[in-house]
Design a protein around this motif. Sequence first.
Motif, PDB file in Angstrom:
ATOM      1  N   GLU A   2       0.824  -1.189   0.000  1.00  0.00           N
ATOM      2  CA  GLU A   2       0.000   0.000   0.000  1.00  0.00           C
ATOM      3  C   GLU A   2       0.872   1.258   0.000  1.00  0.00           C
ATOM      4  N   LEU A   3       0.304   2.342  -0.534  1.00  0.00           N
ATOM      5  CA  LEU A   3       1.057   3.587  -0.629  1.00  0.00           C
ATOM      6  C   LEU A   3       1.497   4.069   0.748  1.00  0.00           C
ATOM      7  N   ARG A   4       0.640   3.915   1.755  1.00  0.00           N
ATOM      8  CA  ARG A   4       0.989   4.340   3.106  1.00  0.00           C
ATOM      9  C   ARG A   4       2.197   3.554   3.622  1.00  0.00           C
ATOM     10  N   ASP A   5       2.223   2.242   3.339  1.00  0.00           N
ATOM     11  CA  ASP A   5       3.349   1.423   3.793  1.00  0.00           C
ATOM     12  C   ASP A   5       4.629   1.776   3.038  1.00  0.00           C
ATOM     13  N   ILE A   6       4.495   2.147   1.775  1.00  0.00           N
ATOM     14  CA  ILE A   6       5.666   2.599   1.018  1.00  0.00           C
ATOM     15  C   ILE A   6       6.237   3.858   1.659  1.00  0.00           C
ATOM     16  N   LEU A  64      15.463  -1.593  -3.025  1.00  0.00           N
ATOM     17  CA  LEU A  64      14.044  -1.257  -3.016  1.00  0.00           C
ATOM     18  C   LEU A  64      13.833   0.239  -2.825  1.00  0.00           C
ATOM     19  N   ARG A  65      14.617   0.846  -1.929  1.00  0.00           N
ATOM     20  CA  ARG A  65      14.518   2.293  -1.735  1.00  0.00           C
ATOM     21  C   ARG A  65      14.813   3.050  -3.029  1.00  0.00           C
ATOM     22  N   PRO A  70      11.867   7.419  -6.714  1.00  0.00           N
ATOM     23  CA  PRO A  70      11.430   8.329  -7.798  1.00  0.00           C
ATOM     24  C   PRO A  70       9.931   8.251  -8.070  1.00  0.00           C
ATOM     25  N   ALA A  71       9.374   7.028  -8.060  1.00  0.00           N
ATOM     26  CA  ALA A  71       7.942   6.886  -8.325  1.00  0.00           C
ATOM     27  C   ALA A  71       7.117   7.503  -7.203  1.00  0.00           C
ATOM     28  N   HIS A  72       7.564   7.309  -5.964  1.00  0.00           N
ATOM     29  CA  HIS A  72       6.836   7.878  -4.830  1.00  0.00           C
ATOM     30  C   HIS A  72       6.862   9.402  -4.892  1.00  0.00           C
ATOM     31  N   GLN A  73       7.990   9.978  -5.287  1.00  0.00           N
ATOM     32  CA  GLN A  73       8.081  11.437  -5.392  1.00  0.00           C
ATOM     33  C   GLN A  73       7.147  11.967  -6.472  1.00  0.00           C
ATOM     34  N   ARG A  74       7.057  11.234  -7.605  1.00  0.00           N
ATOM     35  CA  ARG A  74       6.150  11.673  -8.674  1.00  0.00           C
ATOM     36  C   ARG A  74       4.699  11.607  -8.212  1.00  0.00           C
ATOM     37  N   ILE A  75       4.345  10.572  -7.465  1.00  0.00           N
ATOM     38  CA  ILE A  75       2.983  10.465  -6.958  1.00  0.00           C
ATOM     39  C   ILE A  75       2.674  11.617  -6.006  1.00  0.00           C
ATOM     40  N   GLN A  76       3.624  11.915  -5.118  1.00  0.00           N
ATOM     41  CA  GLN A  76       3.414  12.995  -4.168  1.00  0.00           C
ATOM     42  C   GLN A  76       3.290  14.338  -4.874  1.00  0.00           C
TER      43      GLN A  76
END
Length: 299
Positions: A2-6, A64-65, A70-76
């Motif tokens: 889940e996004l929260r766990d990421i 994994l980090r 990069p994907a998490h930053q784009r989502i944010q």
Amino acid sequence: MELRDIGIFLTLAEELHFGRTAERLHVTPSRVSHAIKKQERRIGAPLFERTSRTVRLTPLGQQLRDDLLPAHQRIQQAVDRAAAEARTGSGTLRAGCTTPWCADLLLRAADVFRGRHAGWTVRVREIQFNDLFGPLHRDELDLQLIEFPVHEAGTAAGPVLFRERRALMVPAGHTLARRESVSLEDLADVPLITLDYKLPKPVADIHFPPRTPMGRPIPRGPSYTFWPEVPALVAAGLGASIVAARAARYHDRPGIAFIPFRDGPTLEYGVLLNADKQAPLVPAFVDLLRELADADGGE
């Protein structure tokens, strides 16, 4: 995952401390521990090495980090952009440019932008060479399309939108006007009309080179303040000017000729922003400009 766990995993990968991670995310340390254990069970290997004193990423955790960040930053960024748009129901985005082909791109983008963002308009204005960065510094513009490179304090370069071949605008009666193409070496044979405004040397050397690649001096002709002066000076036989190739479609007139260069760099046109402030919908408009420029083929 889940996004929260990421988000928990990436924060712990940065902090390397369960307590600080929990404090940053406003959760309990047990919630952080539970989320990491769940991720490790799903992956099948430890992501962190834990002792009573330290928390370190395993090699798998580092990988994994690096893959997720990069994907998490784009989502944010996408979420932040949507929130910014929600806070700004209407307004005016102000854009400037120095060339008519950049104005064409801005006006096309403005038309699409109005359809995507109800209540918003885009005002496009021409920027004069004698005050090239003043409107951006004075907060009269949100962005401008300009020839790169730019070396100006207080500004930030956005993406390059397209590249343009260069041409030499010469008097129609000049011997170079009968050529199919010209070389940078040919600049030694005709005075170069220059800008009556001091540019940083790296920029000036691109647009107004002092010497040819073989070291021959390039003579100087008269200088100008406003672009409409240039075709008139060339038509009068007072010199030549390095221009974008498509200037022939916008500035052709009796007494001048446009000859493409067969060597030398292309001209790059990109987005210039104020480094200290940015209107909420500027990123969305920049994305639209890039979308339209890419659809045009990038040149």
